[in-house]
Design an enzyme around this catalytic site. Structure first.
Site, PDB file in Angstrom:
ATOM      1  N   LYS A 187      -4.738  -9.452  -5.869  1.00 23.16           N
ATOM      2  CA  LYS A 187      -5.938  -9.750  -5.097  1.00 23.16           C
ATOM      3  C   LYS A 187      -7.063  -8.786  -5.505  1.00 23.16           C
ATOM      4  O   LYS A 187      -6.790  -7.618  -5.798  1.00 23.16           O
ATOM      5  CB  LYS A 187      -5.557  -9.526  -3.633  1.00 23.16           C
ATOM      6  CG  LYS A 187      -6.612  -9.690  -2.620  1.00 23.16           C
ATOM      7  CD  LYS A 187      -6.039  -9.372  -1.241  1.00 23.16           C
ATOM      8  CE  LYS A 187      -6.226  -7.919  -0.861  1.00 23.16           C
ATOM      9  NZ  LYS A 187      -7.500  -7.585  -0.251  1.00 23.16           N
ATOM     10  N   LYS A 247     -11.558  -3.808  -2.830  1.00 31.96           N
ATOM     11  CA  LYS A 247     -12.675  -2.867  -2.982  1.00 31.96           C
ATOM     12  C   LYS A 247     -12.207  -1.442  -3.251  1.00 31.96           C
ATOM     13  O   LYS A 247     -12.962  -0.628  -3.762  1.00 31.96           O
ATOM     14  CB  LYS A 247     -13.604  -2.931  -1.773  1.00 31.96           C
ATOM     15  CG  LYS A 247     -12.989  -2.516  -0.448  1.00 31.96           C
ATOM     16  CD  LYS A 247     -14.041  -2.529   0.647  1.00 31.96           C
ATOM     17  CE  LYS A 247     -13.724  -3.491   1.762  1.00 31.96           C
ATOM     18  NZ  LYS A 247     -12.429  -3.343   2.414  1.00 31.96           N
ATOM     19  N   LYS A 274       0.830  -1.213   0.000  1.00 33.87           N
ATOM     20  CA  LYS A 274       0.000   0.000   0.000  1.00 33.87           C
ATOM     21  C   LYS A 274       0.859   1.255   0.000  1.00 33.87           C
ATOM     22  O   LYS A 274       0.493   2.258  -0.602  1.00 33.87           O
ATOM     23  CB  LYS A 274      -0.956   0.002   1.192  1.00 33.87           C
ATOM     24  CG  LYS A 274      -2.104  -0.988   1.018  1.00 33.87           C
ATOM     25  CD  LYS A 274      -3.295  -0.665   1.895  1.00 33.87           C
ATOM     26  CE  LYS A 274      -4.461  -1.576   1.547  1.00 33.87           C
ATOM     27  NZ  LYS A 274      -5.635  -1.366   2.371  1.00 33.87           N
TER      28      LYS A 274
HETATM   29  N1  AQP Z   1      -9.651 -10.741  -2.580  1.00 39.90           N
HETATM   30  C1  AQP Z   1     -10.011 -11.271  -1.434  1.00 39.90           C
HETATM   31  N2  AQP Z   1     -10.311 -12.586  -1.344  1.00 39.90           N
HETATM   32  C2  AQP Z   1     -10.675 -13.142  -0.161  1.00 39.90           C
HETATM   33  N3  AQP Z   1     -10.778 -12.438   0.992  1.00 39.90           N
HETATM   34  C3  AQP Z   1     -10.501 -11.121   0.939  1.00 39.90           C
HETATM   35  N4  AQP Z   1     -10.489 -10.157   1.868  1.00 39.90           N
HETATM   36  C4  AQP Z   1     -10.117  -9.007   1.293  1.00 39.90           C
HETATM   37  N5  AQP Z   1      -9.871  -9.168   0.001  1.00 39.90           N
HETATM   38  C5  AQP Z   1     -10.097 -10.478  -0.248  1.00 39.90           C
HETATM   39  C6  AQP Z   1     -10.896 -10.344   3.250  1.00 39.90           C
HETATM   40  O1  AQP Z   1     -12.043  -9.538   3.476  1.00 39.90           O
HETATM   41  C7  AQP Z   1     -12.029  -9.080   4.821  1.00 39.90           C
HETATM   42  C8  AQP Z   1     -12.233  -7.607   4.865  1.00 39.90           C
HETATM   43  O2  AQP Z   1     -11.117  -6.963   4.276  1.00 39.90           O
HETATM   44  P1  AQP Z   1     -10.733  -5.518   4.787  1.00 39.90           P
HETATM   45  O3  AQP Z   1     -11.826  -4.586   4.477  1.00 39.90           O
HETATM   46  O4  AQP Z   1     -10.387  -5.591   6.224  1.00 39.90           O
HETATM   47  O5  AQP Z   1      -9.429  -5.081   4.059  1.00 39.90           O
HETATM   48  P2  AQP Z   1      -8.553  -5.731   2.950  1.00 39.90           P
HETATM   49  O6  AQP Z   1      -8.124  -7.081   3.364  1.00 39.90           O
HETATM   50  O7  AQP Z   1      -7.464  -4.756   2.632  1.00 39.90           O
HETATM   51  O8  AQP Z   1      -9.609  -5.836   1.742  1.00 39.90           O
HETATM   52  P3  AQP Z   1      -9.721  -4.977   0.424  1.00 39.90           P
HETATM   53  O9  AQP Z   1     -11.026  -5.304  -0.200  1.00 39.90           O
HETATM   54  O10 AQP Z   1      -8.486  -5.182  -0.385  1.00 39.90           O
HETATM   55  O11 AQP Z   1      -9.783  -3.491   0.988  1.00 39.90           O
HETATM   56  P4  AQP Z   1      -8.863  -2.276   0.583  1.00 39.90           P
HETATM   57  O12 AQP Z   1      -9.040  -2.140  -0.904  1.00 39.90           O
HETATM   58  O13 AQP Z   1      -9.384  -1.114   1.329  1.00 39.90           O
HETATM   59  O14 AQP Z   1      -7.469  -2.623   0.985  1.00 39.90           O
HETATM   60  C9  AQP Z   1     -10.694  -9.526   5.422  1.00 39.90           C
HETATM   61  O15 AQP Z   1     -10.904 -10.691   6.183  1.00 39.90           O
HETATM   62  C10 AQP Z   1      -9.858  -9.818   4.224  1.00 39.90           C
HETATM   63  O16 AQP Z   1      -8.857 -10.784   4.478  1.00 39.90           O
END
Ligand code: AQP
Length: 330
Positions: A195, A198, A112
């Site tokens: 990955k 969102k 990030k």
């Molecule tokens: N691609 C993914 N596949 C499976 N699990 C996923 N998680 C995130 N992306 C995937 C799981 O979803 C939960 C919530 O995630 P988060 O909001 O805490 O943050 P993150 O892991 O950083 O998810 P994002 O969607 O990638 O958010 P941003 O874009 O803001 O960084 C967690 O349990 C995560 O493991």
């Protein structure tokens, strides 16, 4: 005594099908077996720049989506992280028991910070706040996607370090992470080496739980595939198709073998067409429940009740650690 489960989701955009299949689907399952606490981790979202109005809406929508996905607020507790100041307080106390070197090794920080022009101190200490979220509730089990594995390992290390120094203070939590073939890491639709996220700048890379049916069809139609035309699960040789197959499998209930068999005589076109309909059908009931939850005051009431419940659980743990550190009672 029932096991306690804790997990959170950042309101950093609209929940994707990756978040759903990797984590939230398991939240829904675990609520029938354990005492569950699920949090909208808004303080985590602040580690990268957010538009205040969007963050406000995304926080309420994330909570609405928890319920719309099947989390029952009578069974599980749902609340917003910043409503319980104990998270930020414990985070500071844990930071003073964490090391710069161990935080510097976190791969999510490396990724990030490479992508963002602004790298906040909060982005660096993010994993300690996550440790605080979990340890505050003496959680036994933490259902997450596999991108959070390293953060959870750090949480366990911090808890063990503190227990060794001050005596038993925090439960050392166990991860609950699905295999990749079972949704632990859903990949981007435009780049199967990344990955699905969102907060991605490219909306074509993810399916959000609130995407309308035609947009879902369009995104799946344009999702990248691999060379050849065979529908086969092979993470190395066919990462893009394998990713679509995992989504298909988890949304339809068919095993990966059954999907291979079903499409042994057809190419990507038919497979993607069917996948789009399966995803649309999976999200349709979630979207209609979400719309009902947009009625003013509904989700706010659930979040108020959740806050009251968790504050009572958090207080003794925080007070105990404060005492052990030598802070004067308040
Ligand atoms: N691609 C993914 N596949 C499976 N699990 C996923 N998680 C995130 N992306 C995937 C799981 O979803 C939960 C919530 O995630 P988060 O909001 O805490 O943050 P993150 O892991 O950083 O998810 P994002 O969607 O990638 O958010 P941003 O874009 O803001 O960084 C967690 O349990 C995560 O493991």
């Amino acid at each position: 005594m029932a096991k306690r489960v804790f997990s959170g989701v950042q309101p950093s955009g609209v929940i994707t099908i990756g978040n759903y299949l990797g984590a939230i689907k398991n939240f829904v399952k675990l609520q029938h077996e354990a005492e569950c606490i699920f949090c909208v981790v808004d303080l985590h979202a602040l580690t990268v720049p957010q538009d205040p109005k969007e963050l406000y809406e995304a926080t309420l929508n994330t909570a609405r989506l928890f319920v719309a996905c099947g989390i029952d607020p009578q069974k599980a507790t749902i609340f917003v992280q910043s409503h319980v100041p104990a998270h930020a307080e414990l985070s500071w106390l844990l930071e003073c028991n964490s090391y710069f070197g161990e935080l510097r090794r976190m791969t999510q920080f490396k990724d990030k910070s490479a992508k963002n022009e602004v790298v906040t101190a909060g982005l660096f200490t993010y994993p300690v706040l996550m440790a605080a979220d979990i340890l505050l509730y003496q959680a036994d089990l933490v259902p997450v996607g596999d991108d959070q594995k390293q953060h959870l390992e750090l949480t366990r290390n911090i808890a063990e370090r503190i227990n060794n120094r001050f005596g038993q203070t925090f439960k050392v939590p166990e991860p609950y992470i699905p295999e990749r073939s079972a949704g632990g890491r859903i990949m981007s639709l435009t780049n199967p080496d990344e990955k699905m996220s969102k907060s991605s700048d490219d909306p074509k890379s993810y399916i959000s739980l609130l995407d309308p049916p035609d947009l879902i069809r369009k995104k799946i139609r344009s999702a990248v595939t691999d060379s050849g035309r065979e529908i086969r699960y092979d993470e190395e040789e066919k990462p893009a198709v394998s990713n679509l197959m995992v989504i298909y499998s988890l949304c339809s209930g068919l095993s990966l073998e059954e999907i291979e068999d079903k499409y042994k005589d057809s190419g990507y076109g038919q497979f993607k067409k069917d996948l789009a309909e399966i995803v649309v059908e999976t999200l349709e009931p979630i979207q209609s429940r979400f719309n009902e939850l947009c009625e003013p005051g509904k989700i706010e009431k659930i979040l108020r009740e959740g806050k009251e419940r968790v504050e009572k659980i958090a207080a003794p743990t925080l007070d105990d650690f404060r005492n052990k550190l030598g802070l004067v009672e308040r």
